[in-house]
Design a protein around this motif. Structure first.
Motif, short mmCIF file in Angstrom:
data_model
loop_
_atom_site.label_atom_id
_atom_site.label_comp_id
_atom_site.label_asym_id
_atom_site.label_seq_id
_atom_site.Cartn_x
_atom_site.Cartn_y
_atom_site.Cartn_z
N ARG A 20 0.84 -1.20 0.00
CA ARG A 20 0.00 0.00 0.00
C ARG A 20 0.88 1.25 0.00
NH1 ARG A 20 -5.31 -0.20 3.60
NH2 ARG A 20 -4.32 1.71 4.27
N ASN A 21 1.37 1.62 -1.17
CA ASN A 21 2.13 2.85 -1.33
C ASN A 21 1.18 3.93 -1.84
OD1 ASN A 21 4.60 1.63 -0.61
ND2 ASN A 21 4.78 0.78 -2.64
N THR A 96 -1.83 -1.43 -3.69
CA THR A 96 -1.18 -0.75 -4.80
C THR A 96 -0.19 -1.71 -5.44
OG1 THR A 96 0.63 0.14 -3.45
CG2 THR A 96 -1.35 1.50 -3.66
N LYS A 97 0.04 -1.50 -6.72
CA LYS A 97 1.02 -2.32 -7.44
C LYS A 97 1.49 -1.50 -8.63
CE LYS A 97 1.76 -6.82 -9.48
NZ LYS A 97 1.20 -8.11 -9.83
N ASN A 99 1.85 0.97 -11.08
CA ASN A 99 1.10 2.19 -11.40
C ASN A 99 -0.42 2.02 -11.25
OD1 ASN A 99 0.86 0.49 -13.63
ND2 ASN A 99 0.69 2.20 -15.08
N THR A 100 -0.86 1.03 -10.47
CA THR A 100 -2.30 0.83 -10.26
C THR A 100 -2.63 0.74 -8.78
OG1 THR A 100 -2.19 -1.59 -10.33
CG2 THR A 100 -2.55 -0.45 -12.42
N TYR A 101 -3.88 1.05 -8.47
CA TYR A 101 -4.37 0.79 -7.12
C TYR A 101 -5.78 0.21 -7.20
CZ TYR A 101 -6.85 5.38 -7.03
OH TYR A 101 -7.66 6.47 -7.27
N THR A 102 -6.07 -0.66 -6.26
CA THR A 102 -7.39 -1.25 -6.12
C THR A 102 -8.07 -0.54 -4.96
OG1 THR A 102 -6.59 -3.37 -6.94
CG2 THR A 102 -8.66 -3.39 -5.71
N PHE A 103 -9.32 -0.18 -5.17
CA PHE A 103 -10.03 0.59 -4.14
C PHE A 103 -11.40 -0.01 -3.86
CE2 PHE A 103 -11.56 2.28 -8.11
CZ PHE A 103 -12.91 2.53 -7.88
N LYS A 115 -21.07 -1.31 -1.30
CA LYS A 115 -19.67 -1.02 -1.60
C LYS A 115 -19.37 -1.51 -3.01
CE LYS A 115 -18.14 -1.51 3.16
NZ LYS A 115 -17.24 -2.21 4.08
N THR A 116 -18.51 -0.78 -3.68
CA THR A 116 -18.05 -1.21 -4.99
C THR A 116 -16.53 -1.24 -4.97
OG1 THR A 116 -18.04 1.04 -5.86
CG2 THR A 116 -20.04 -0.25 -6.21
N ARG A 117 -15.96 -2.04 -5.85
CA ARG A 117 -14.51 -2.12 -5.97
C ARG A 117 -14.10 -1.84 -7.40
NH1 ARG A 117 -11.60 -6.44 -2.17
NH2 ARG A 117 -12.71 -5.91 -0.26
N GLY A 118 -12.89 -1.36 -7.54
CA GLY A 118 -12.39 -1.09 -8.87
C GLY A 118 -10.87 -0.94 -8.84
N THR A 119 -10.31 -0.74 -10.01
CA THR A 119 -8.88 -0.54 -10.15
C THR A 119 -8.64 0.70 -10.99
OG1 THR A 119 -8.48 -2.91 -10.00
CG2 THR A 119 -6.71 -1.58 -10.93
N VAL A 120 -7.71 1.52 -10.55
CA VAL A 120 -7.35 2.75 -11.25
C VAL A 120 -5.90 2.65 -11.67
CG1 VAL A 120 -6.98 5.23 -10.91
CG2 VAL A 120 -9.04 4.15 -10.01
#
Length: 124
Positions: A20-21, A96-97, A99-103, A115-120
């Motif tokens: 988690r960066n 985080t990984k 250049n992406t993060y899961t939220f 709640k919803t989840r996604g990746t940016v």
């Protein structure tokens, strides 16, 4: 013998930790791919410490950003045009990984606690 068990315990626990960066994702340009009614859509947004500009096709929204900590923040549309846009959204970065993060996101004060989840992906 206790040392061996203790060492194995720490090795197993370190393998289970999630990266988690989050500070790397506070500012920049991002892309979010999501699906609505079976149609895949790409949205982009630019964020600094306090403001996010969201681009959804021809629509542009300005959103206030309030960081709770490095991995959690609240979004609130600045000039809401609908009832749904008036509601604040809590975002929690789960991992985080590169250049992406899961939220995980949820509408604040939602009685159903959906709640919803996604990746940016950070593109700049």
């Amino acid at each position: 013998m206790k040392f061996i068990y203790l060492s194995l315990f720490f090795i197993c626990c370190s393998c289970l930790t999630t990266e988690r960066n989050c500070a790397n994702f506070k500012t920049g340009e991002f892309e979010y791919i999501y699906e609505v009614n079976g149609k895949t859509t790409t949205s982009t947004f630019t964020r600094n410490d306090t403001l996010e500009i969201d681009y959804h096709g021809k629509h542009v929204d300005s959103v206030a950003v309030r960081w709770i900590n490095d991995c959690e923040y609240v979004l609130k549309t600045i000039n809401p045009k609908t009832l749904a846009q008036q509601k604040a959204i809590h975002i929690k970065i789960l991992s985080t990984k590169e250049n992406t993060y899961t939220f995980e996101s949820k509408i604040i004060n939602d009685p159903q606690q959906r709640k919803t989840r996604g990746t940016v992906t950070k593109i700049k």
